[in-house]
Design a protein around this motif. Structure first.
Motif, PDB file in Angstrom:
ATOM      1  N   ASP A 173       0.825  -1.206   0.000  1.00  0.00           N
ATOM      2  CA  ASP A 173       0.000   0.000   0.000  1.00  0.00           C
ATOM      3  C   ASP A 173       0.860   1.258   0.000  1.00  0.00           C
ATOM      4  OD1 ASP A 173      -2.218  -1.594   0.005  1.00  0.00           O
ATOM      5  OD2 ASP A 173      -2.596  -1.426   2.156  1.00  0.00           O
ATOM      6  N   MET A 174       1.931   1.274   0.786  1.00  0.00           N
ATOM      7  CA  MET A 174       2.774   2.464   0.853  1.00  0.00           C
ATOM      8  C   MET A 174       3.529   2.689  -0.452  1.00  0.00           C
ATOM      9  SD  MET A 174       2.230   3.886   3.739  1.00  0.00           S
ATOM     10  CE  MET A 174       0.533   3.309   3.572  1.00  0.00           C
ATOM     11  N   LEU A 175       4.000   1.632  -1.091  1.00  0.00           N
ATOM     12  CA  LEU A 175       4.711   1.785  -2.359  1.00  0.00           C
ATOM     13  C   LEU A 175       3.767   2.237  -3.470  1.00  0.00           C
ATOM     14  CD1 LEU A 175       7.115  -1.297  -2.324  1.00  0.00           C
ATOM     15  CD2 LEU A 175       7.686   1.087  -1.920  1.00  0.00           C
ATOM     16  N   ARG A 176       2.522   1.824  -3.420  1.00  0.00           N
ATOM     17  CA  ARG A 176       1.557   2.257  -4.433  1.00  0.00           C
ATOM     18  C   ARG A 176       1.228   3.742  -4.310  1.00  0.00           C
ATOM     19  NH1 ARG A 176      -1.332  -1.277  -7.501  1.00  0.00           N
ATOM     20  NH2 ARG A 176      -0.938  -3.503  -7.181  1.00  0.00           N
ATOM     21  N   LEU A 177       1.452   4.308  -3.121  1.00  0.00           N
ATOM     22  CA  LEU A 177       1.194   5.732  -2.928  1.00  0.00           C
ATOM     23  C   LEU A 177       2.311   6.619  -3.479  1.00  0.00           C
ATOM     24  CD1 LEU A 177      -0.254   5.764   0.708  1.00  0.00           C
ATOM     25  CD2 LEU A 177      -1.510   5.954  -1.439  1.00  0.00           C
ATOM     26  N   VAL A 178       3.459   6.029  -3.791  1.00  0.00           N
ATOM     27  CA  VAL A 178       4.560   6.808  -4.351  1.00  0.00           C
ATOM     28  C   VAL A 178       4.198   7.215  -5.778  1.00  0.00           C
ATOM     29  CG1 VAL A 178       7.004   6.778  -4.980  1.00  0.00           C
ATOM     30  CG2 VAL A 178       6.236   5.590  -2.908  1.00  0.00           C
ATOM     31  N   PRO A 179       4.286   8.497  -6.130  1.00  0.00           N
ATOM     32  CA  PRO A 179       3.900   8.926  -7.486  1.00  0.00           C
ATOM     33  C   PRO A 179       4.741   8.249  -8.554  1.00  0.00           C
ATOM     34  CG  PRO A 179       4.138  10.811  -6.008  1.00  0.00           C
ATOM     35  CD  PRO A 179       4.660   9.624  -5.270  1.00  0.00           C
ATOM     36  N   GLY A 180       4.095   7.898  -9.664  1.00  0.00           N
ATOM     37  CA  GLY A 180       4.811   7.267 -10.766  1.00  0.00           C
ATOM     38  C   GLY A 180       5.846   8.183 -11.393  1.00  0.00           C
ATOM     39  N   SER A 181       5.670   9.494 -11.263  1.00  0.00           N
ATOM     40  CA  SER A 181       6.640  10.424 -11.835  1.00  0.00           C
ATOM     41  C   SER A 181       8.018  10.274 -11.205  1.00  0.00           C
ATOM     42  CB  SER A 181       6.140  11.864 -11.660  1.00  0.00           C
ATOM     43  OG  SER A 181       5.917  12.153 -10.279  1.00  0.00           O
ATOM     44  N   MET A 182       8.069   9.856  -9.928  1.00  0.00           N
ATOM     45  CA  MET A 182       9.357   9.660  -9.284  1.00  0.00           C
ATOM     46  C   MET A 182      10.084   8.462  -9.901  1.00  0.00           C
ATOM     47  SD  MET A 182       8.351  10.412  -5.291  1.00  0.00           S
ATOM     48  CE  MET A 182      10.068  10.356  -4.786  1.00  0.00           C
ATOM     49  N   ARG A 183       9.349   7.414 -10.203  1.00  0.00           N
ATOM     50  CA  ARG A 183       9.963   6.265 -10.867  1.00  0.00           C
ATOM     51  C   ARG A 183      10.425   6.643 -12.285  1.00  0.00           C
ATOM     52  NH1 ARG A 183       5.326   4.449  -8.309  1.00  0.00           N
ATOM     53  NH2 ARG A 183       5.629   2.868  -6.672  1.00  0.00           N
ATOM     54  N   GLU A 184       9.599   7.422 -12.976  1.00  0.00           N
ATOM     55  CA  GLU A 184       9.955   7.837 -14.327  1.00  0.00           C
ATOM     56  C   GLU A 184      11.193   8.722 -14.329  1.00  0.00           C
ATOM     57  OE1 GLU A 184       6.456   9.722 -15.703  1.00  0.00           O
ATOM     58  OE2 GLU A 184       5.269   7.877 -15.820  1.00  0.00           O
ATOM     59  N   ALA A 185      11.328   9.559 -13.307  1.00  0.00           N
ATOM     60  CA  ALA A 185      12.510  10.414 -13.226  1.00  0.00           C
ATOM     61  C   ALA A 185      13.768   9.578 -13.026  1.00  0.00           C
ATOM     62  CB  ALA A 185      12.349  11.408 -12.077  1.00  0.00           C
ATOM     63  N   GLY A 186      13.672   8.561 -12.175  1.00  0.00           N
ATOM     64  CA  GLY A 186      14.825   7.690 -11.974  1.00  0.00           C
ATOM     65  C   GLY A 186      15.176   6.916 -13.234  1.00  0.00           C
ATOM     66  N   ALA A 187      14.161   6.433 -13.936  1.00  0.00           N
ATOM     67  CA  ALA A 187      14.408   5.695 -15.174  1.00  0.00           C
ATOM     68  C   ALA A 187      14.981   6.607 -16.252  1.00  0.00           C
ATOM     69  CB  ALA A 187      13.116   5.050 -15.663  1.00  0.00           C
ATOM     70  N   ALA A 204      10.995   6.972  -0.310  1.00  0.00           N
ATOM     71  CA  ALA A 204       9.762   7.764  -0.253  1.00  0.00           C
ATOM     72  C   ALA A 204       8.716   7.113   0.637  1.00  0.00           C
ATOM     73  CB  ALA A 204       9.207   7.965  -1.658  1.00  0.00           C
ATOM     74  N   ALA A 205       8.701   5.776   0.690  1.00  0.00           N
ATOM     75  CA  ALA A 205       7.695   5.047   1.479  1.00  0.00           C
ATOM     76  C   ALA A 205       8.260   4.506   2.775  1.00  0.00           C
ATOM     77  CB  ALA A 205       7.134   3.894   0.642  1.00  0.00           C
ATOM     78  N   SER A 206       9.430   4.970   3.183  1.00  0.00           N
ATOM     79  CA  SER A 206      10.094   4.395   4.359  1.00  0.00           C
ATOM     80  C   SER A 206       9.267   4.553   5.635  1.00  0.00           C
ATOM     81  CB  SER A 206      11.465   5.038   4.545  1.00  0.00           C
ATOM     82  OG  SER A 206      11.348   6.447   4.708  1.00  0.00           O
ATOM     83  N   ALA A 207       8.621   5.718   5.811  1.00  0.00           N
ATOM     84  CA  ALA A 207       7.827   5.930   7.025  1.00  0.00           C
ATOM     85  C   ALA A 207       6.670   4.941   7.105  1.00  0.00           C
ATOM     86  CB  ALA A 207       7.299   7.365   7.061  1.00  0.00           C
ATOM     87  N   GLY A 208       5.984   4.709   5.991  1.00  0.00           N
ATOM     88  CA  GLY A 208       4.875   3.758   5.982  1.00  0.00           C
ATOM     89  C   GLY A 208       5.332   2.329   6.173  1.00  0.00           C
ATOM     90  N   ILE A 209       6.466   1.970   5.583  1.00  0.00           N
ATOM     91  CA  ILE A 209       6.980   0.610   5.749  1.00  0.00           C
ATOM     92  C   ILE A 209       7.378   0.360   7.196  1.00  0.00           C
ATOM     93  CG2 ILE A 209       8.831  -0.963   5.082  1.00  0.00           C
ATOM     94  CD1 ILE A 209       8.832   0.356   2.332  1.00  0.00           C
TER      95      ILE A 209
END
Length: 295
Positions: A173-187, A204-209
């Protein structure tokens, strides 16, 4: 007279279009909700008050320094049970954390829409709602019977099985909340998917994990049923190899509360207060970790 009539009609009180039956239904629902909330608060408050009163009576200077006493004995403490619970919980969370985080990462990052991810998610939901006593029986058949004795290792594995689905669900659930734009920027920078996950999405999801791990820790800290079939209990200090019965707070509370000895009953109340305070502290920590930081 005719000229003032429209003005008088404009200043007249508006007529409500809500039927009286709806207003009555609304009031009945409000009263019912308030009464249900009040009943729940009174019941939970009474339980907590009784636990505090009875638990404080069992607080003694030797509570956390001496092992549990024998039947009919006076004095003693719960030091061995506290230490055993810490060991079992540590084993359970150490085993469950990497498995849960990796599985949740697979569901959120690699397996979106795949048949395997749907199957894993379905099995995780079943495991999340499975009775803990069933998990205890499973580990008893898997480890205790072949080994021929109860052990802390079996208890830790049982607690790990209970904690894993909580961590899996929270991580996904926490990883799904991370915006896809952040993944696209890394790629876009040429980073492989594994690097993007480790350096971007996990951060980005460390607090939720971490919150999911803490909640899983609070979940297994008070489990009794699986430990009855795996670690059992012991009125003395356990062996360093964790073989044989391992003293732990949940089973100690269960056995001592049903005993006819007043000293054991007081120790059960004290242990119940201690484990409740610990779970409350873990829940508060999880809430602060999950809440956004205010600058």
């Amino acid at each position: 007279m005719d000229a003032t009539t429209p003005m008088a009609a404009m200043h007249a009180a508006p007529v409500s279009r809500v039927r009286s039956s709806r207003r009555v239904a609304d009031r009945v629902l409000r009263v019912s909700c308030f009464a249900a909330t009040l009943i729940g608060a009174v019941v939970l408050g009474s339980i907590l008050l009784m636990l505090i009163i009875e638990g404080l009576r069992g607080i003694t200077p030797t509570l956390l320094t001496q092992p549990t006493p024998g039947p009919g004995s006076e004095g003693g403490g719960i030091a061995n049970a506290v230490l055993g619970s810490l060991v079992l919980t540590f084993i359970g969370i150490v085993v469950a954390t990497p498995v849960g985080v990796m599985a949740g990462t697979f569901l959120a990052e690699y397996g979106r829409g795949s048949k395997l991810a749907e199957l894993v998610r379905f099995l995780n939901d079943i495991l999340l709602s499975a009775p803990s006593i069933l998990i205890g029986l499973f580990v008893y058949t898997l480890m205790v019977r072949p080994m021929g004795t109860y052990s802390g290792w079996a208890g830790g594995v049982a607690l790990a099985i209970i904690a894993t689905p909580v961590i899996v669900r929270t991580t996904e659930d926490m990883l799904r909340l991370v915006p896809g734009s952040m993944r696209e920027a890394g790629a876009a920078l040429g980073a492989p998917a594994s690097t993007v996950i480790r350096q971007v999405t996990w951060r980005a999801a460390s607090a939720g994990i971490v919150t999911g791990i803490i909640l899983a820790l609070a979940r297994i800290a008070g489990e009794t049923a699986p430990l009855l079939f795996t670690a059992l209990n012991n009125n003395s200090w356990f062996s360093p190899n964790l073989m044989g019965g391992i003293a732990n707070l949940p089973v100690m509370i269960y056995q001592f509360a049903l005993s006819p000895y007043p000293n054991w009953q007081q120790l059960a109340w004290a242990g119940a207060l201690l484990i409740t305070a610990t779970i409350l502290a873990l829940s508060v920590v999880a809430r602060f970790v999950l809440s956004p930081k205010r600058h």
